[in-house]
Design a protein around this motif. Structure first.
Motif, PDB file in Angstrom:
ATOM      1  N   PHE A 696       0.869  -1.180   0.000  1.00  0.00           N
ATOM      2  CA  PHE A 696       0.000   0.000   0.000  1.00  0.00           C
ATOM      3  C   PHE A 696       0.906   1.230   0.000  1.00  0.00           C
ATOM      4  O   PHE A 696       1.446   1.616   1.022  1.00  0.00           O
ATOM      5  N   ASP A 697       1.074   1.858  -1.154  1.00  0.00           N
ATOM      6  CA  ASP A 697       2.026   2.965  -1.306  1.00  0.00           C
ATOM      7  C   ASP A 697       1.477   4.287  -0.792  1.00  0.00           C
ATOM      8  O   ASP A 697       2.132   5.002  -0.026  1.00  0.00           O
ATOM      9  N   SER A 698       0.252   4.653  -1.253  1.00  0.00           N
ATOM     10  CA  SER A 698      -0.250   5.990  -0.890  1.00  0.00           C
ATOM     11  C   SER A 698      -1.735   6.061  -1.208  1.00  0.00           C
ATOM     12  O   SER A 698      -2.316   5.143  -1.789  1.00  0.00           O
ATOM     13  N   ILE A 699      -2.326   7.171  -0.791  1.00  0.00           N
ATOM     14  CA  ILE A 699      -3.705   7.470  -1.148  1.00  0.00           C
ATOM     15  C   ILE A 699      -3.736   8.894  -1.679  1.00  0.00           C
ATOM     16  O   ILE A 699      -3.056   9.785  -1.150  1.00  0.00           O
ATOM     17  N   VAL A 717     -11.215   9.493  -3.795  1.00  0.00           N
ATOM     18  CA  VAL A 717      -9.798   9.285  -3.525  1.00  0.00           C
ATOM     19  C   VAL A 717      -9.408   7.937  -4.130  1.00  0.00           C
ATOM     20  O   VAL A 717     -10.245   7.038  -4.307  1.00  0.00           O
ATOM     21  N   GLU A 718      -8.123   7.815  -4.393  1.00  0.00           N
ATOM     22  CA  GLU A 718      -7.626   6.604  -5.038  1.00  0.00           C
ATOM     23  C   GLU A 718      -6.453   6.045  -4.247  1.00  0.00           C
ATOM     24  O   GLU A 718      -5.543   6.794  -3.862  1.00  0.00           O
ATOM     25  N   ALA A 719      -6.480   4.759  -4.003  1.00  0.00           N
ATOM     26  CA  ALA A 719      -5.354   4.091  -3.345  1.00  0.00           C
ATOM     27  C   ALA A 719      -4.378   3.595  -4.408  1.00  0.00           C
ATOM     28  O   ALA A 719      -4.791   3.085  -5.452  1.00  0.00           O
ATOM     29  N   ASN A 720      -3.085   3.778  -4.137  1.00  0.00           N
ATOM     30  CA  ASN A 720      -2.041   3.337  -5.058  1.00  0.00           C
ATOM     31  C   ASN A 720      -1.341   2.124  -4.466  1.00  0.00           C
ATOM     32  O   ASN A 720      -0.700   2.205  -3.414  1.00  0.00           O
ATOM     33  N   LEU A 736     -10.765   2.889  -6.265  1.00  0.00           N
ATOM     34  CA  LEU A 736     -11.306   4.197  -5.885  1.00  0.00           C
ATOM     35  C   LEU A 736     -12.322   4.059  -4.754  1.00  0.00           C
ATOM     36  O   LEU A 736     -13.011   3.035  -4.646  1.00  0.00           O
ATOM     37  N   TYR A 737     -12.408   5.134  -3.957  1.00  0.00           N
ATOM     38  CA  TYR A 737     -13.478   5.267  -2.957  1.00  0.00           C
ATOM     39  C   TYR A 737     -14.188   6.576  -3.254  1.00  0.00           C
ATOM     40  O   TYR A 737     -13.552   7.632  -3.335  1.00  0.00           O
ATOM     41  N   ILE A 738     -15.512   6.519  -3.425  1.00  0.00           N
ATOM     42  CA  ILE A 738     -16.273   7.679  -3.888  1.00  0.00           C
ATOM     43  C   ILE A 738     -17.410   7.966  -2.929  1.00  0.00           C
ATOM     44  O   ILE A 738     -18.133   7.048  -2.507  1.00  0.00           O
ATOM     45  N   ILE A 763     -12.496   3.625   4.518  1.00  0.00           N
ATOM     46  CA  ILE A 763     -11.283   4.321   4.960  1.00  0.00           C
ATOM     47  C   ILE A 763     -11.382   4.544   6.459  1.00  0.00           C
ATOM     48  O   ILE A 763     -12.433   4.974   6.974  1.00  0.00           O
ATOM     49  N   ILE A 764     -10.295   4.263   7.204  1.00  0.00           N
ATOM     50  CA  ILE A 764     -10.275   4.383   8.663  1.00  0.00           C
ATOM     51  C   ILE A 764      -9.254   5.459   9.022  1.00  0.00           C
ATOM     52  O   ILE A 764      -8.069   5.157   9.261  1.00  0.00           O
ATOM     53  N   PRO A 765      -9.659   6.751   9.043  1.00  0.00           N
ATOM     54  CA  PRO A 765      -8.684   7.843   9.256  1.00  0.00           C
ATOM     55  C   PRO A 765      -7.967   7.746  10.592  1.00  0.00           C
ATOM     56  O   PRO A 765      -6.774   8.048  10.687  1.00  0.00           O
ATOM     57  N   GLU A 766      -8.689   7.381  11.687  1.00  0.00           N
ATOM     58  CA  GLU A 766      -8.083   7.377  13.013  1.00  0.00           C
ATOM     59  C   GLU A 766      -6.951   6.356  13.133  1.00  0.00           C
ATOM     60  O   GLU A 766      -6.085   6.461  14.005  1.00  0.00           O
ATOM     61  N   GLU A 767      -6.934   5.367  12.249  1.00  0.00           N
ATOM     62  CA  GLU A 767      -5.866   4.362  12.287  1.00  0.00           C
ATOM     63  C   GLU A 767      -4.893   4.527  11.113  1.00  0.00           C
ATOM     64  O   GLU A 767      -3.967   3.721  10.972  1.00  0.00           O
ATOM     65  N   SER A 768      -5.130   5.576  10.286  1.00  0.00           N
ATOM     66  CA  SER A 768      -4.329   5.774   9.066  1.00  0.00           C
ATOM     67  C   SER A 768      -4.289   4.481   8.250  1.00  0.00           C
ATOM     68  O   SER A 768      -3.234   4.054   7.754  1.00  0.00           O
ATOM     69  N   ALA A 769      -5.466   3.882   8.154  1.00  0.00           N
ATOM     70  CA  ALA A 769      -5.541   2.591   7.470  1.00  0.00           C
ATOM     71  C   ALA A 769      -6.726   2.579   6.510  1.00  0.00           C
ATOM     72  O   ALA A 769      -7.623   3.423   6.567  1.00  0.00           O
TER      73      ALA A 769
END
Length: 817
Positions: A696-699, A717-720, A736-738, A763-769
């Motif tokens: 999982f490189d980036s979002i 947003v798109e996960a790379n 993608l997540y829309i 997407i789980i922002p609080e866990e950066s996951a």
């Protein structure tokens, strides 16, 4: 009362119809005018008729150009209200294949033929001189007959003359409910599309060359009729010889291009399968070559005039008979690429056309037979003309066998009526034709190597035998070396090998010793050398070809490969292998692994299957070579079930490794394990799979996924992700997540080579996951059935064809003045 249809573009079709009618009328008038000019030759009235004939022919040529431009406009602008555009093209078709839409249908093929006749006729107006009026009479008659194929005129409810490419779709499908609606065009979003087997660069250039070759057979035919009409048998020879040479070269080129197309695009495993459509083109070329040789005899000795005239007439008649076989659907059950349903209306039309040409030919032949010049006495056995005539007769006999077997669907019903018994086509046509034609090739090859050492009218026999003995000894030594080196076991192939070398060595010896390597004077010899090389290529690539995809497990024993008989299906099952993704099996000296597939979103979408070949050193097991082939297939085209596959090959100087796909797994069928499973990953972390891992490189908000269609208000947003296998990085995935309005969703991304599909569940922002949904097809769900063949020394065949064609053009060049 018919509704007023909305959105139709009727003007192009109306102009097209008008051009067809003008072309037909102008061709008829040109024929009539040139005929009057010939009857009133060297008179003021004759000159007037000649000028009128020229003007009418130019008008018809311009009209033919107008038909082409109009039809191209309709196809390129996707005017699907026209049946031809809807049936043969589509919006997504690549521009380079738009021209191929013309010759997919019969109407476009006839148009292409008309175009070439027009070009040749305009050249003849400038060059035919004293033969112009008579030759152009025949050319104009041919144009008028061809133009009737595009008329599309009804006489009553049943009789239809021709089929127009400008017919409206609603007229061809009048019973369909959609055409009761004035706005029916709103529901026709796309055309039926071009046949996938024609979506190949060879099919853009092969048909125009082939039809130019067909058109060129008209010119020797016209000169033959003109010579009998005028009763003048001397000055016609030079122009007829030039036109025959250029016709032989171009028609031969067109046929061989068809072989190259078959090798690259069809899956019958080679360049020639004795398919009826192939045979129908080959036979007129062989009779044209026979006529060329008898014309040379007549030019040099005054003999074989009647034979030459009959060969030229036969060649032209065979071109039309070939059209009858391939365009009427009569070969639909025996040919892999003949026209079927749409050609049925041409059946009697083509019979009438052939009857007209035959009647004209017989009229002039019967009228002129007794008046033709004849050399007293018979040819001596030790003369060049005698053995050239024998060679031409051998070609004729070979043609008779090919065309008789090819025409089985034509004459078999009559045979059954007479005898009460059926005649079945050969179960193995390749072996059937090869076993007979090999002997014709042997005799023709030997004559090709020997004849030039004979003289016209009288030969110094001692010099002839000296040359023949030298050539025979060298040829025998080379044949023995080849037989031992290639382990040839069949006696007829041994004889064939000797004959091939005899043709090659004989012509090379003659080029060096007699012609002193004066290339511009040696066109015939070079063509014969090319012919010998072509036969050598056929011998090497055909006899010693090796199927390396041997199924030793009987996994495919009960699979239906679409063959006609049980025995053929069993044979095919043994010559194909089942390859699961990422599983390696042995094929010959290679380890072969199916790595996965990828789709190119053309129209229709094309799937490439990635197959790796590893060649190991037999002594130490080290990997000596690796290459990847990409045999391709069109899958379930336009809703049809099944695949249409195109081969891929690895080319070496000594051989080709040739592969094609016979069957594939259904991408929609999955085992129970092939489902999405959740996996929570933090940025920079990895997730291990069955045979690799994901990083999982980036979002990012920068979207590269081509499946995403943005709408106003979207938050996307798109996960790379980077995907790795045992051999290194395989590629990237970008799910993608829309958020659209009050709803959240995702667009999955697929890495087909890995059988992997990834989507974002949340997407789980609080866990950066990010929680991903991971689905990887099980290997047993992803498989192909493939055939692999090694063709040794096939480049010798292609090189021989090129040399032979060059020889034709050198001969033409040396005789152009």
């Amino acid at each position: 009362m018919k509704p007023n249809f909305i959105g139709e573009h009727l003007a192009p079709g109306q102009f097209g119809h008008l051009f067809v009618i003008i072309a037909f009328v102008a061709s008829l008038f040109s024929c009539f005018a040139f005929m009057n000019a010939a009857c009133k030759e060297d008179t003021p009235d004759g000159n007037i008729w000649k000028k009128l004939g020229r003007a009418a022919f130019i008008i018809q040529a311009l009209s033919i150009a107008g038909i082409f431009i109009t039809l191209y406009y309709i196809i390129s602008h996707h005017l699907f209200e026209y049946n031809y555009a809807w049936r043969h093209s589509s919006r997504g078709l690549q521009v380079k294949y738009l021209l191929a839409c013309f010759w997919e249908g019969s109407e476009g093929s006839f148009l292409l033929w008309l175009i070439w006749h027009s070009v040749l006729g305009l050249i003849l107006i400038r060059t035919a001189k004293q033969w112009e009026t008579r030759v152009l009479t025949i050319v104009s008659l041919a144009q008028a007959i061809l133009a009737t194929m595009l008329l599309g005129i009804y006489f009553g409810a049943e009789v239809k003359v021709g089929s127009t490419p400008f017919s409206l779709l609603r007229n061809e499908m009048a019973q369909a409910p959609i055409f009761s609606m004035p706005n029916y065009l709103e529901f026709i979003k796309d055309g039926n599309g071009l046949n996938v087997t024609l979506q190949n660069y060879w099919m853009v250039i092969h048909p125009p060359i082939l039809f130019l070759g067909f058109a060129l057979t008209l010119i020797p035919f016209s000169y033959a009729i003109a010579a009998m009409w005028k009763g003048e048998y001397k000055t016609w020879v030079k122009p007829a010889l030039r036109w025959t040479l250029i016709g032989g070269g171009i028609l031969g080129t067109g046929i061989m291009m068809g072989g190259a197309w078959a090798y690259e695009s069809l899956n019958f495993g080679g360049y020639w399968a004795w398919d009826p459509v192939e045979n129908a083109s080959l036979v007129p070329w062989l009779t044209l070559i026979a006529g060329l040789h008898t014309l040379v005899i007549y030019k040099s000795t005054g003999r074989s005039l009647k034979t030459t005239l009959m060969f030229f007439i036969l060649t032209f008649m065979l071109i039309w008979y070939s059209t009858f076989l391939t365009r009427t659907g009569i070969l639909g059950d025996t040919s892999v690429h003949s026209f079927t349903g749409e050609g049925k209306a041409l059946y009697w039309h083509l019979i009438i056309a052939m009857a007209i040409y035959l009647a004209v030919s017989l009229y002039f032949m019967i009228r002129s037979w007794k008046k033709m010049p004849r050399v007293a006495g018979e040819e001596e056995l030790d003369t060049r003309e005698f053995w050239m005539l024998i060679g031409s007769i051998l070609l004729l006999l070979a043609c008779f066998q090919i065309i008789a077997a090819t025409s089985l669907p034509v004459w078999a019903p009559l045979w059954k009526k007479i005898t009460g018994s059926d005649i079945a086509p050969p179960a193995d046509p390749v072996s059937y034709y090869n076993n007979i034609q090999v002997w014709a090739a042997v005799l023709v090859a030997i004559l090709t190597g020997a004849i030039q050492f004979l003289k016209y009218k009288k030969t110094g026999i001692n010099a002839f035998w000296k040359a023949i003995i030298i050539i025979s000894v060298i040829s025998l030594a080379l044949a023995i070396a080849l037989i031992i080196g290639q382990k040839i076991e069949h006696k007829q192939i041994m004889v064939f090998a000797f004959a091939v070398f005899f043709a090659l060595i004989g012509n090379i010896y003659y080029l060096v010793t007699t012609q002193k390597v004066k290339i511009l004077k040696a066109g015939g010899t070079i063509a014969h050398i090319g012919f010998g090389l072509m036969l050598l290529g056929i011998l090497l690539s055909g006899y010693k070809k090796k199927i390396i995809s041997i199924d030793t497990t009987n996994a495919l024993l009960n699979k239906d490969f679409g063959k006609k008989t049980f025995e053929e299906n069993v044979k095919e099952s043994h010559e194909n292998v089942l390859l699961f993704r990422n599983t390696t099996i042995t094929m010959g000296k290679y380890l072969v692994t199916y790595l996965g597939d990828s789709i190119v979103h053309d129209d229709p979408p094309k799937t490439f299957y990635k197959v790796r070949f590893d060649r190991l050193n037999p002594d130490n097991g080290d990997k000596e070579e690796t290459f990847i082939l990409y045999p391709e297939a069109y899958v379930n085209v336009k809703g049809q079930e099944g695949i249409s596959s195109n081969p891929d090959a690895k080319h070496y100087m000594s051989h080709d490794v040739f592969t094609y796909i016979s069957s594939i797994s259904d991408p929609n069928e999955k085992s129970d394990t092939s489902t999405f499973r959740p996996a929570k990953i933090k940025m920079g972390d990895s997730l291990f799979l069955a045979n690799g891992f994901i990083v999982f490189d980036s979002i990012s908000k920068k979207i590269v996924n081509k499946l995403y269609e943005p709408k106003q208000g979207d938050v996307a947003v798109e996960a790379n992700l980077s995907v790795y296998g045992a051999g290194g990085k395989l590629g990237d995935a970008s799910p993608l997540y829309i958020i659209r309005g009050n709803e959240a969703g995702s667009v999955a991304d697929t890495l087909r080579d890995f059988g992997l599909t990834v989507k974002i569940n949340k997407i789980i922002p609080e866990e950066s996951a990010v929680e991903f949904g991971i689905k990887q097809r099980a290997q047993q769900d992803d498989w192909i059935v493939m055939k692999a063949i090694v063709f040794p020394y096939i480049r010798v065949l292609w090189f021989g064809i090129i040399v032979m064609v060059i020889g034709f053009f050198i001969s033409w060049w040396s005789r152009r003045k």
